[in-house]
Design an enzyme around this catalytic site. Structure first.
Site, PDB file in Angstrom:
ATOM      1  CB  CYS A 199      59.191  48.055   7.058  1.00 17.92           C
ATOM      2  SG  CYS A 199      60.337  47.308   8.222  1.00 17.92           S
ATOM      3  CG  HIS A 221      42.657  46.420  -2.851  1.00 20.59           C
ATOM      4  ND1 HIS A 221      42.318  46.616  -1.531  1.00 20.59           N
ATOM      5  CD2 HIS A 221      41.533  46.741  -3.572  1.00 20.59           C
ATOM      6  CE1 HIS A 221      41.067  47.019  -1.437  1.00 20.59           C
ATOM      7  NE2 HIS A 221      40.564  47.103  -2.662  1.00 20.59           N
ATOM      8  CG  ASP A 254      40.286  46.951   4.276  1.00 18.30           C
ATOM      9  OD1 ASP A 254      40.726  48.050   4.696  1.00 18.30           O
ATOM     10  OD2 ASP A 254      39.748  46.120   5.032  1.00 18.30           O
TER      11      ASP A 254
END
Length: 549
Positions: A466, A522, A526
């Site tokens: 992950c 991105h 954020d």
């Protein structure tokens, strides 16, 4: 009554034909005209169909056999037929005085018997986590060897590790279809093995039982019952092979299509030529989309990157050409794709690990005193802090969907750890980090690191991550920008800790500071969320008590 019939090879226009495929398995239920075997004559290949609906009781042939008209290819039980019941046979009338008649009743019992049969089974390369071909570097068995399930048959070398192709069951190696140096991929047929299977059968047996005597009129008729032979009525049911005509199978071979992957649209789930063509078109379309996302030589955004100008370095002095390692050759394009295909942002931070380091050393001294075979490294606490942060900030524990329109949130916490090895960088995965304690993680890390350095990692050891941690603290450096390992959305880089003066409000005090570099995608995360995650990890490393909250 159960009707079991032998299925004979019909006239196929030749004296002897070769069986090139067995289309069924013992226990399969067939409809009339379903293919049983495929044979090849001098002129064509053709299916030999079932002449009635029913189930396969036994197979009398195998791939490669040469058979002639009239040969028994299998036995089938007709659909709807039942176990035989005991016929009643009346004895002749006996003239006599009145007697006491003994009435004989029949008790029918159903029993299960088992029979061992030997079948020839194809062995394929399992899912190796690679789309393309890999090298087969070693053959571990010979024809005739007895092997156990999970014993290695071949050794493959991927871009990240070597792995064995295991035997899927206990059996005997009958045929090896590849040799050292061959190129194989997931689904490649590599061997054939002989397997003993147990076939279960239900048997109905009628037994005469004498009841209590009753009075009878003169001229009695004594009724007797004969016991029938046991009849097998049910067998083990196994999976069906793809149902397709010889012409369709030939088309699939020409295109290199595995029939198991094709969705059938024909009558009785038959695969048609149109199904093969549709599958090929879809596969090519998927491949085109994948190339459009991140081509090896392009930017992934509709234009190509400028190519480097060729330079003859030898004119400036002596040179030596050293070939890249296999891992570098394959991981290089992957890193390039990840760097170009994702907008990276790197958040830098540092954690005060003064108290953590003191606690860690105390625990190692205590383990040594107790003679425990365990060593706790700083990376263990980083793993725990990151696992907790992933639970508190689930966006970091996600992947972007293929169409880019949603994210896939994961409910498990598996963390990959970059390990420096003689063959190059390996990235094994530690599973369920959030559920394990410090000692258990230390043991897991020691085992998986040793396997990585010895080149013994299995593909399952390197799948399902992950999030990734790349720690260079043991080597040096103050900071670096790690590249995200797609399809993950973030990676944490750890550099070497250093004593620094920190102001506590009244004076400067020495603190052991650990540099952290968090890179994230991105498109998914954020800047504010990135800063919060980085602060969470830093805070937990600075105060271990936060890990238990």
């Amino acid at each position: 009554m159960a009707q079991i019939e032998e299925i004979l090879l019909p006239d196929v226009g030749g004296e002897e034909v070769e069986i090139i495929e067995i289309c069924v398995s013992i226990g399969d239920n067939l409809e009339e005209e379903d293919a049983i075997i495929t044979v090849e004559t001098d002129k064509a290949s053709m299916d030999i169909p079932a002449i009635f609906a029913g189930s396969i009781v036994s197979l009398n042939v195998k791939v490669g056999d040469k058979v002639s008209e009239g040969a028994v290819i299998c036995t089938m039980q007709k659909a709807g037929s039942e176990a035989a019941t005991a016929p009643v046979v009346e004895a002749p009338v006996v003239e006599a005085a009145p007697v006491v008649e003994a009435v004989v009743e029949t008790v029918v019992e159903t029993k299960t018997v088992q029979e061992t049969k030997t079948v020839l089974v194809d062995v394929f390369v399992p899912d190796i986590g690679e789309d393309g071909e890999v090298d087969l570097i070693e053959v571990l068995v010979s024809v005739g060897d007895d092997v156990n399930a999970e014993d290695g048959l071949f050794t493959l070398e991927t871009d990240k590790a070597t792995m064995d192709v295991p035997a899927p069951f206990d059996g005997v190696v009958k045929e090896l279809l590849v040799a050292e140096g061959a190129k194989v991929k997931t689904g490649t047929l590599v061997a054939r093995m002989e397997q003993n299977i147990v076939v279960s059968a239900s048997v109905s047996v009628a037994t005469p039982v004498k009841a209590a005597p009753v009075a009878s009129a003169p001229a009695p008729v004594a009724k007797a019952v004969e016991t029938p032979v046991a009849v097998a009525t049910a067998v083990v049911v196994s999976g069906r092979k793809p149902h397709a005509s010889p012409s369709v199978r030939r088309l699939a071979r020409e295109f290199g299509v595995e029939l198991e992957l094709v969705s059938p649209t024909g009558v009785k789930n038959r695969i048609m030529q149109a199904d093969i063509k549709a599958f090929v078109k879809q596969t090519l379309a998927n491949a085109s989309r994948a190339v459009a996302v991140a081509p090896a030589t392009g930017s992934g955004f509709g234009f190509n990157l400028p190519t480097l100008k060729s330079v003859d370095f030898s004119k400036f002095g002596e040179i030596e050409i050293k070939e890249l390692t296999k891992i570098q050759k394959i991981s290089g394009p992957s890193l390039h794709r990840n760097w170009v295909g994702m907008p990276h942002v790197t958040q830098f931070d540092e954690a005060d690990i003064t108290e953590l380091e003191k606690f860690r050393k105390d625990q190692n001294a205590l383990a040594l005193k107790k003679k425990l075979d365990i060593k706790i490294s700083p990376l263990i606490f980083i793993l725990k802090a990151v696992a907790k942060a992933l639970e508190l900030h689930p966006t970091f524990n996600s992947s972007l969907s293929e169409d880019g329109g949603s994210i896939i949130l994961k409910k498990y916490v598996n963390i990959a750890v970059a390990v420096d090895t003689p063959k190059g960088l390996m990235v094994p995965v530690i599973k369920d980090v959030n559920k394990k304690g410090i000692h258990e993680l230390a043991a897991d890390l020691a085992v998986i690191s040793k396997k990585a350095r010895d080149g013994k990692l299995k593909m399952t050891d390197m799948q399902g991550a992950c999030f990734t941690i790349s720690s260079l603290g043991g080597i040096g450096g103050t900071a670096f920008t790690p590249i995200i390992n797609a399809p993950e959305v973030a990676i944490l880089g750890v550099s070497k800790s250093e004593i620094k003066p920190k102001w506590n409000g009244t004076e400067f005090v020495p603190k052991l500071m650990l540099p952290l570099a968090l890179s994230y995608d991105h498109r998914v995360i954020d800047g504010a969320e990135g800063a919060r995650f980085s602060t969470t990890v830093s805070s937990m490393l600075s105060d271990l008590r936060l890990l238990v909250l």
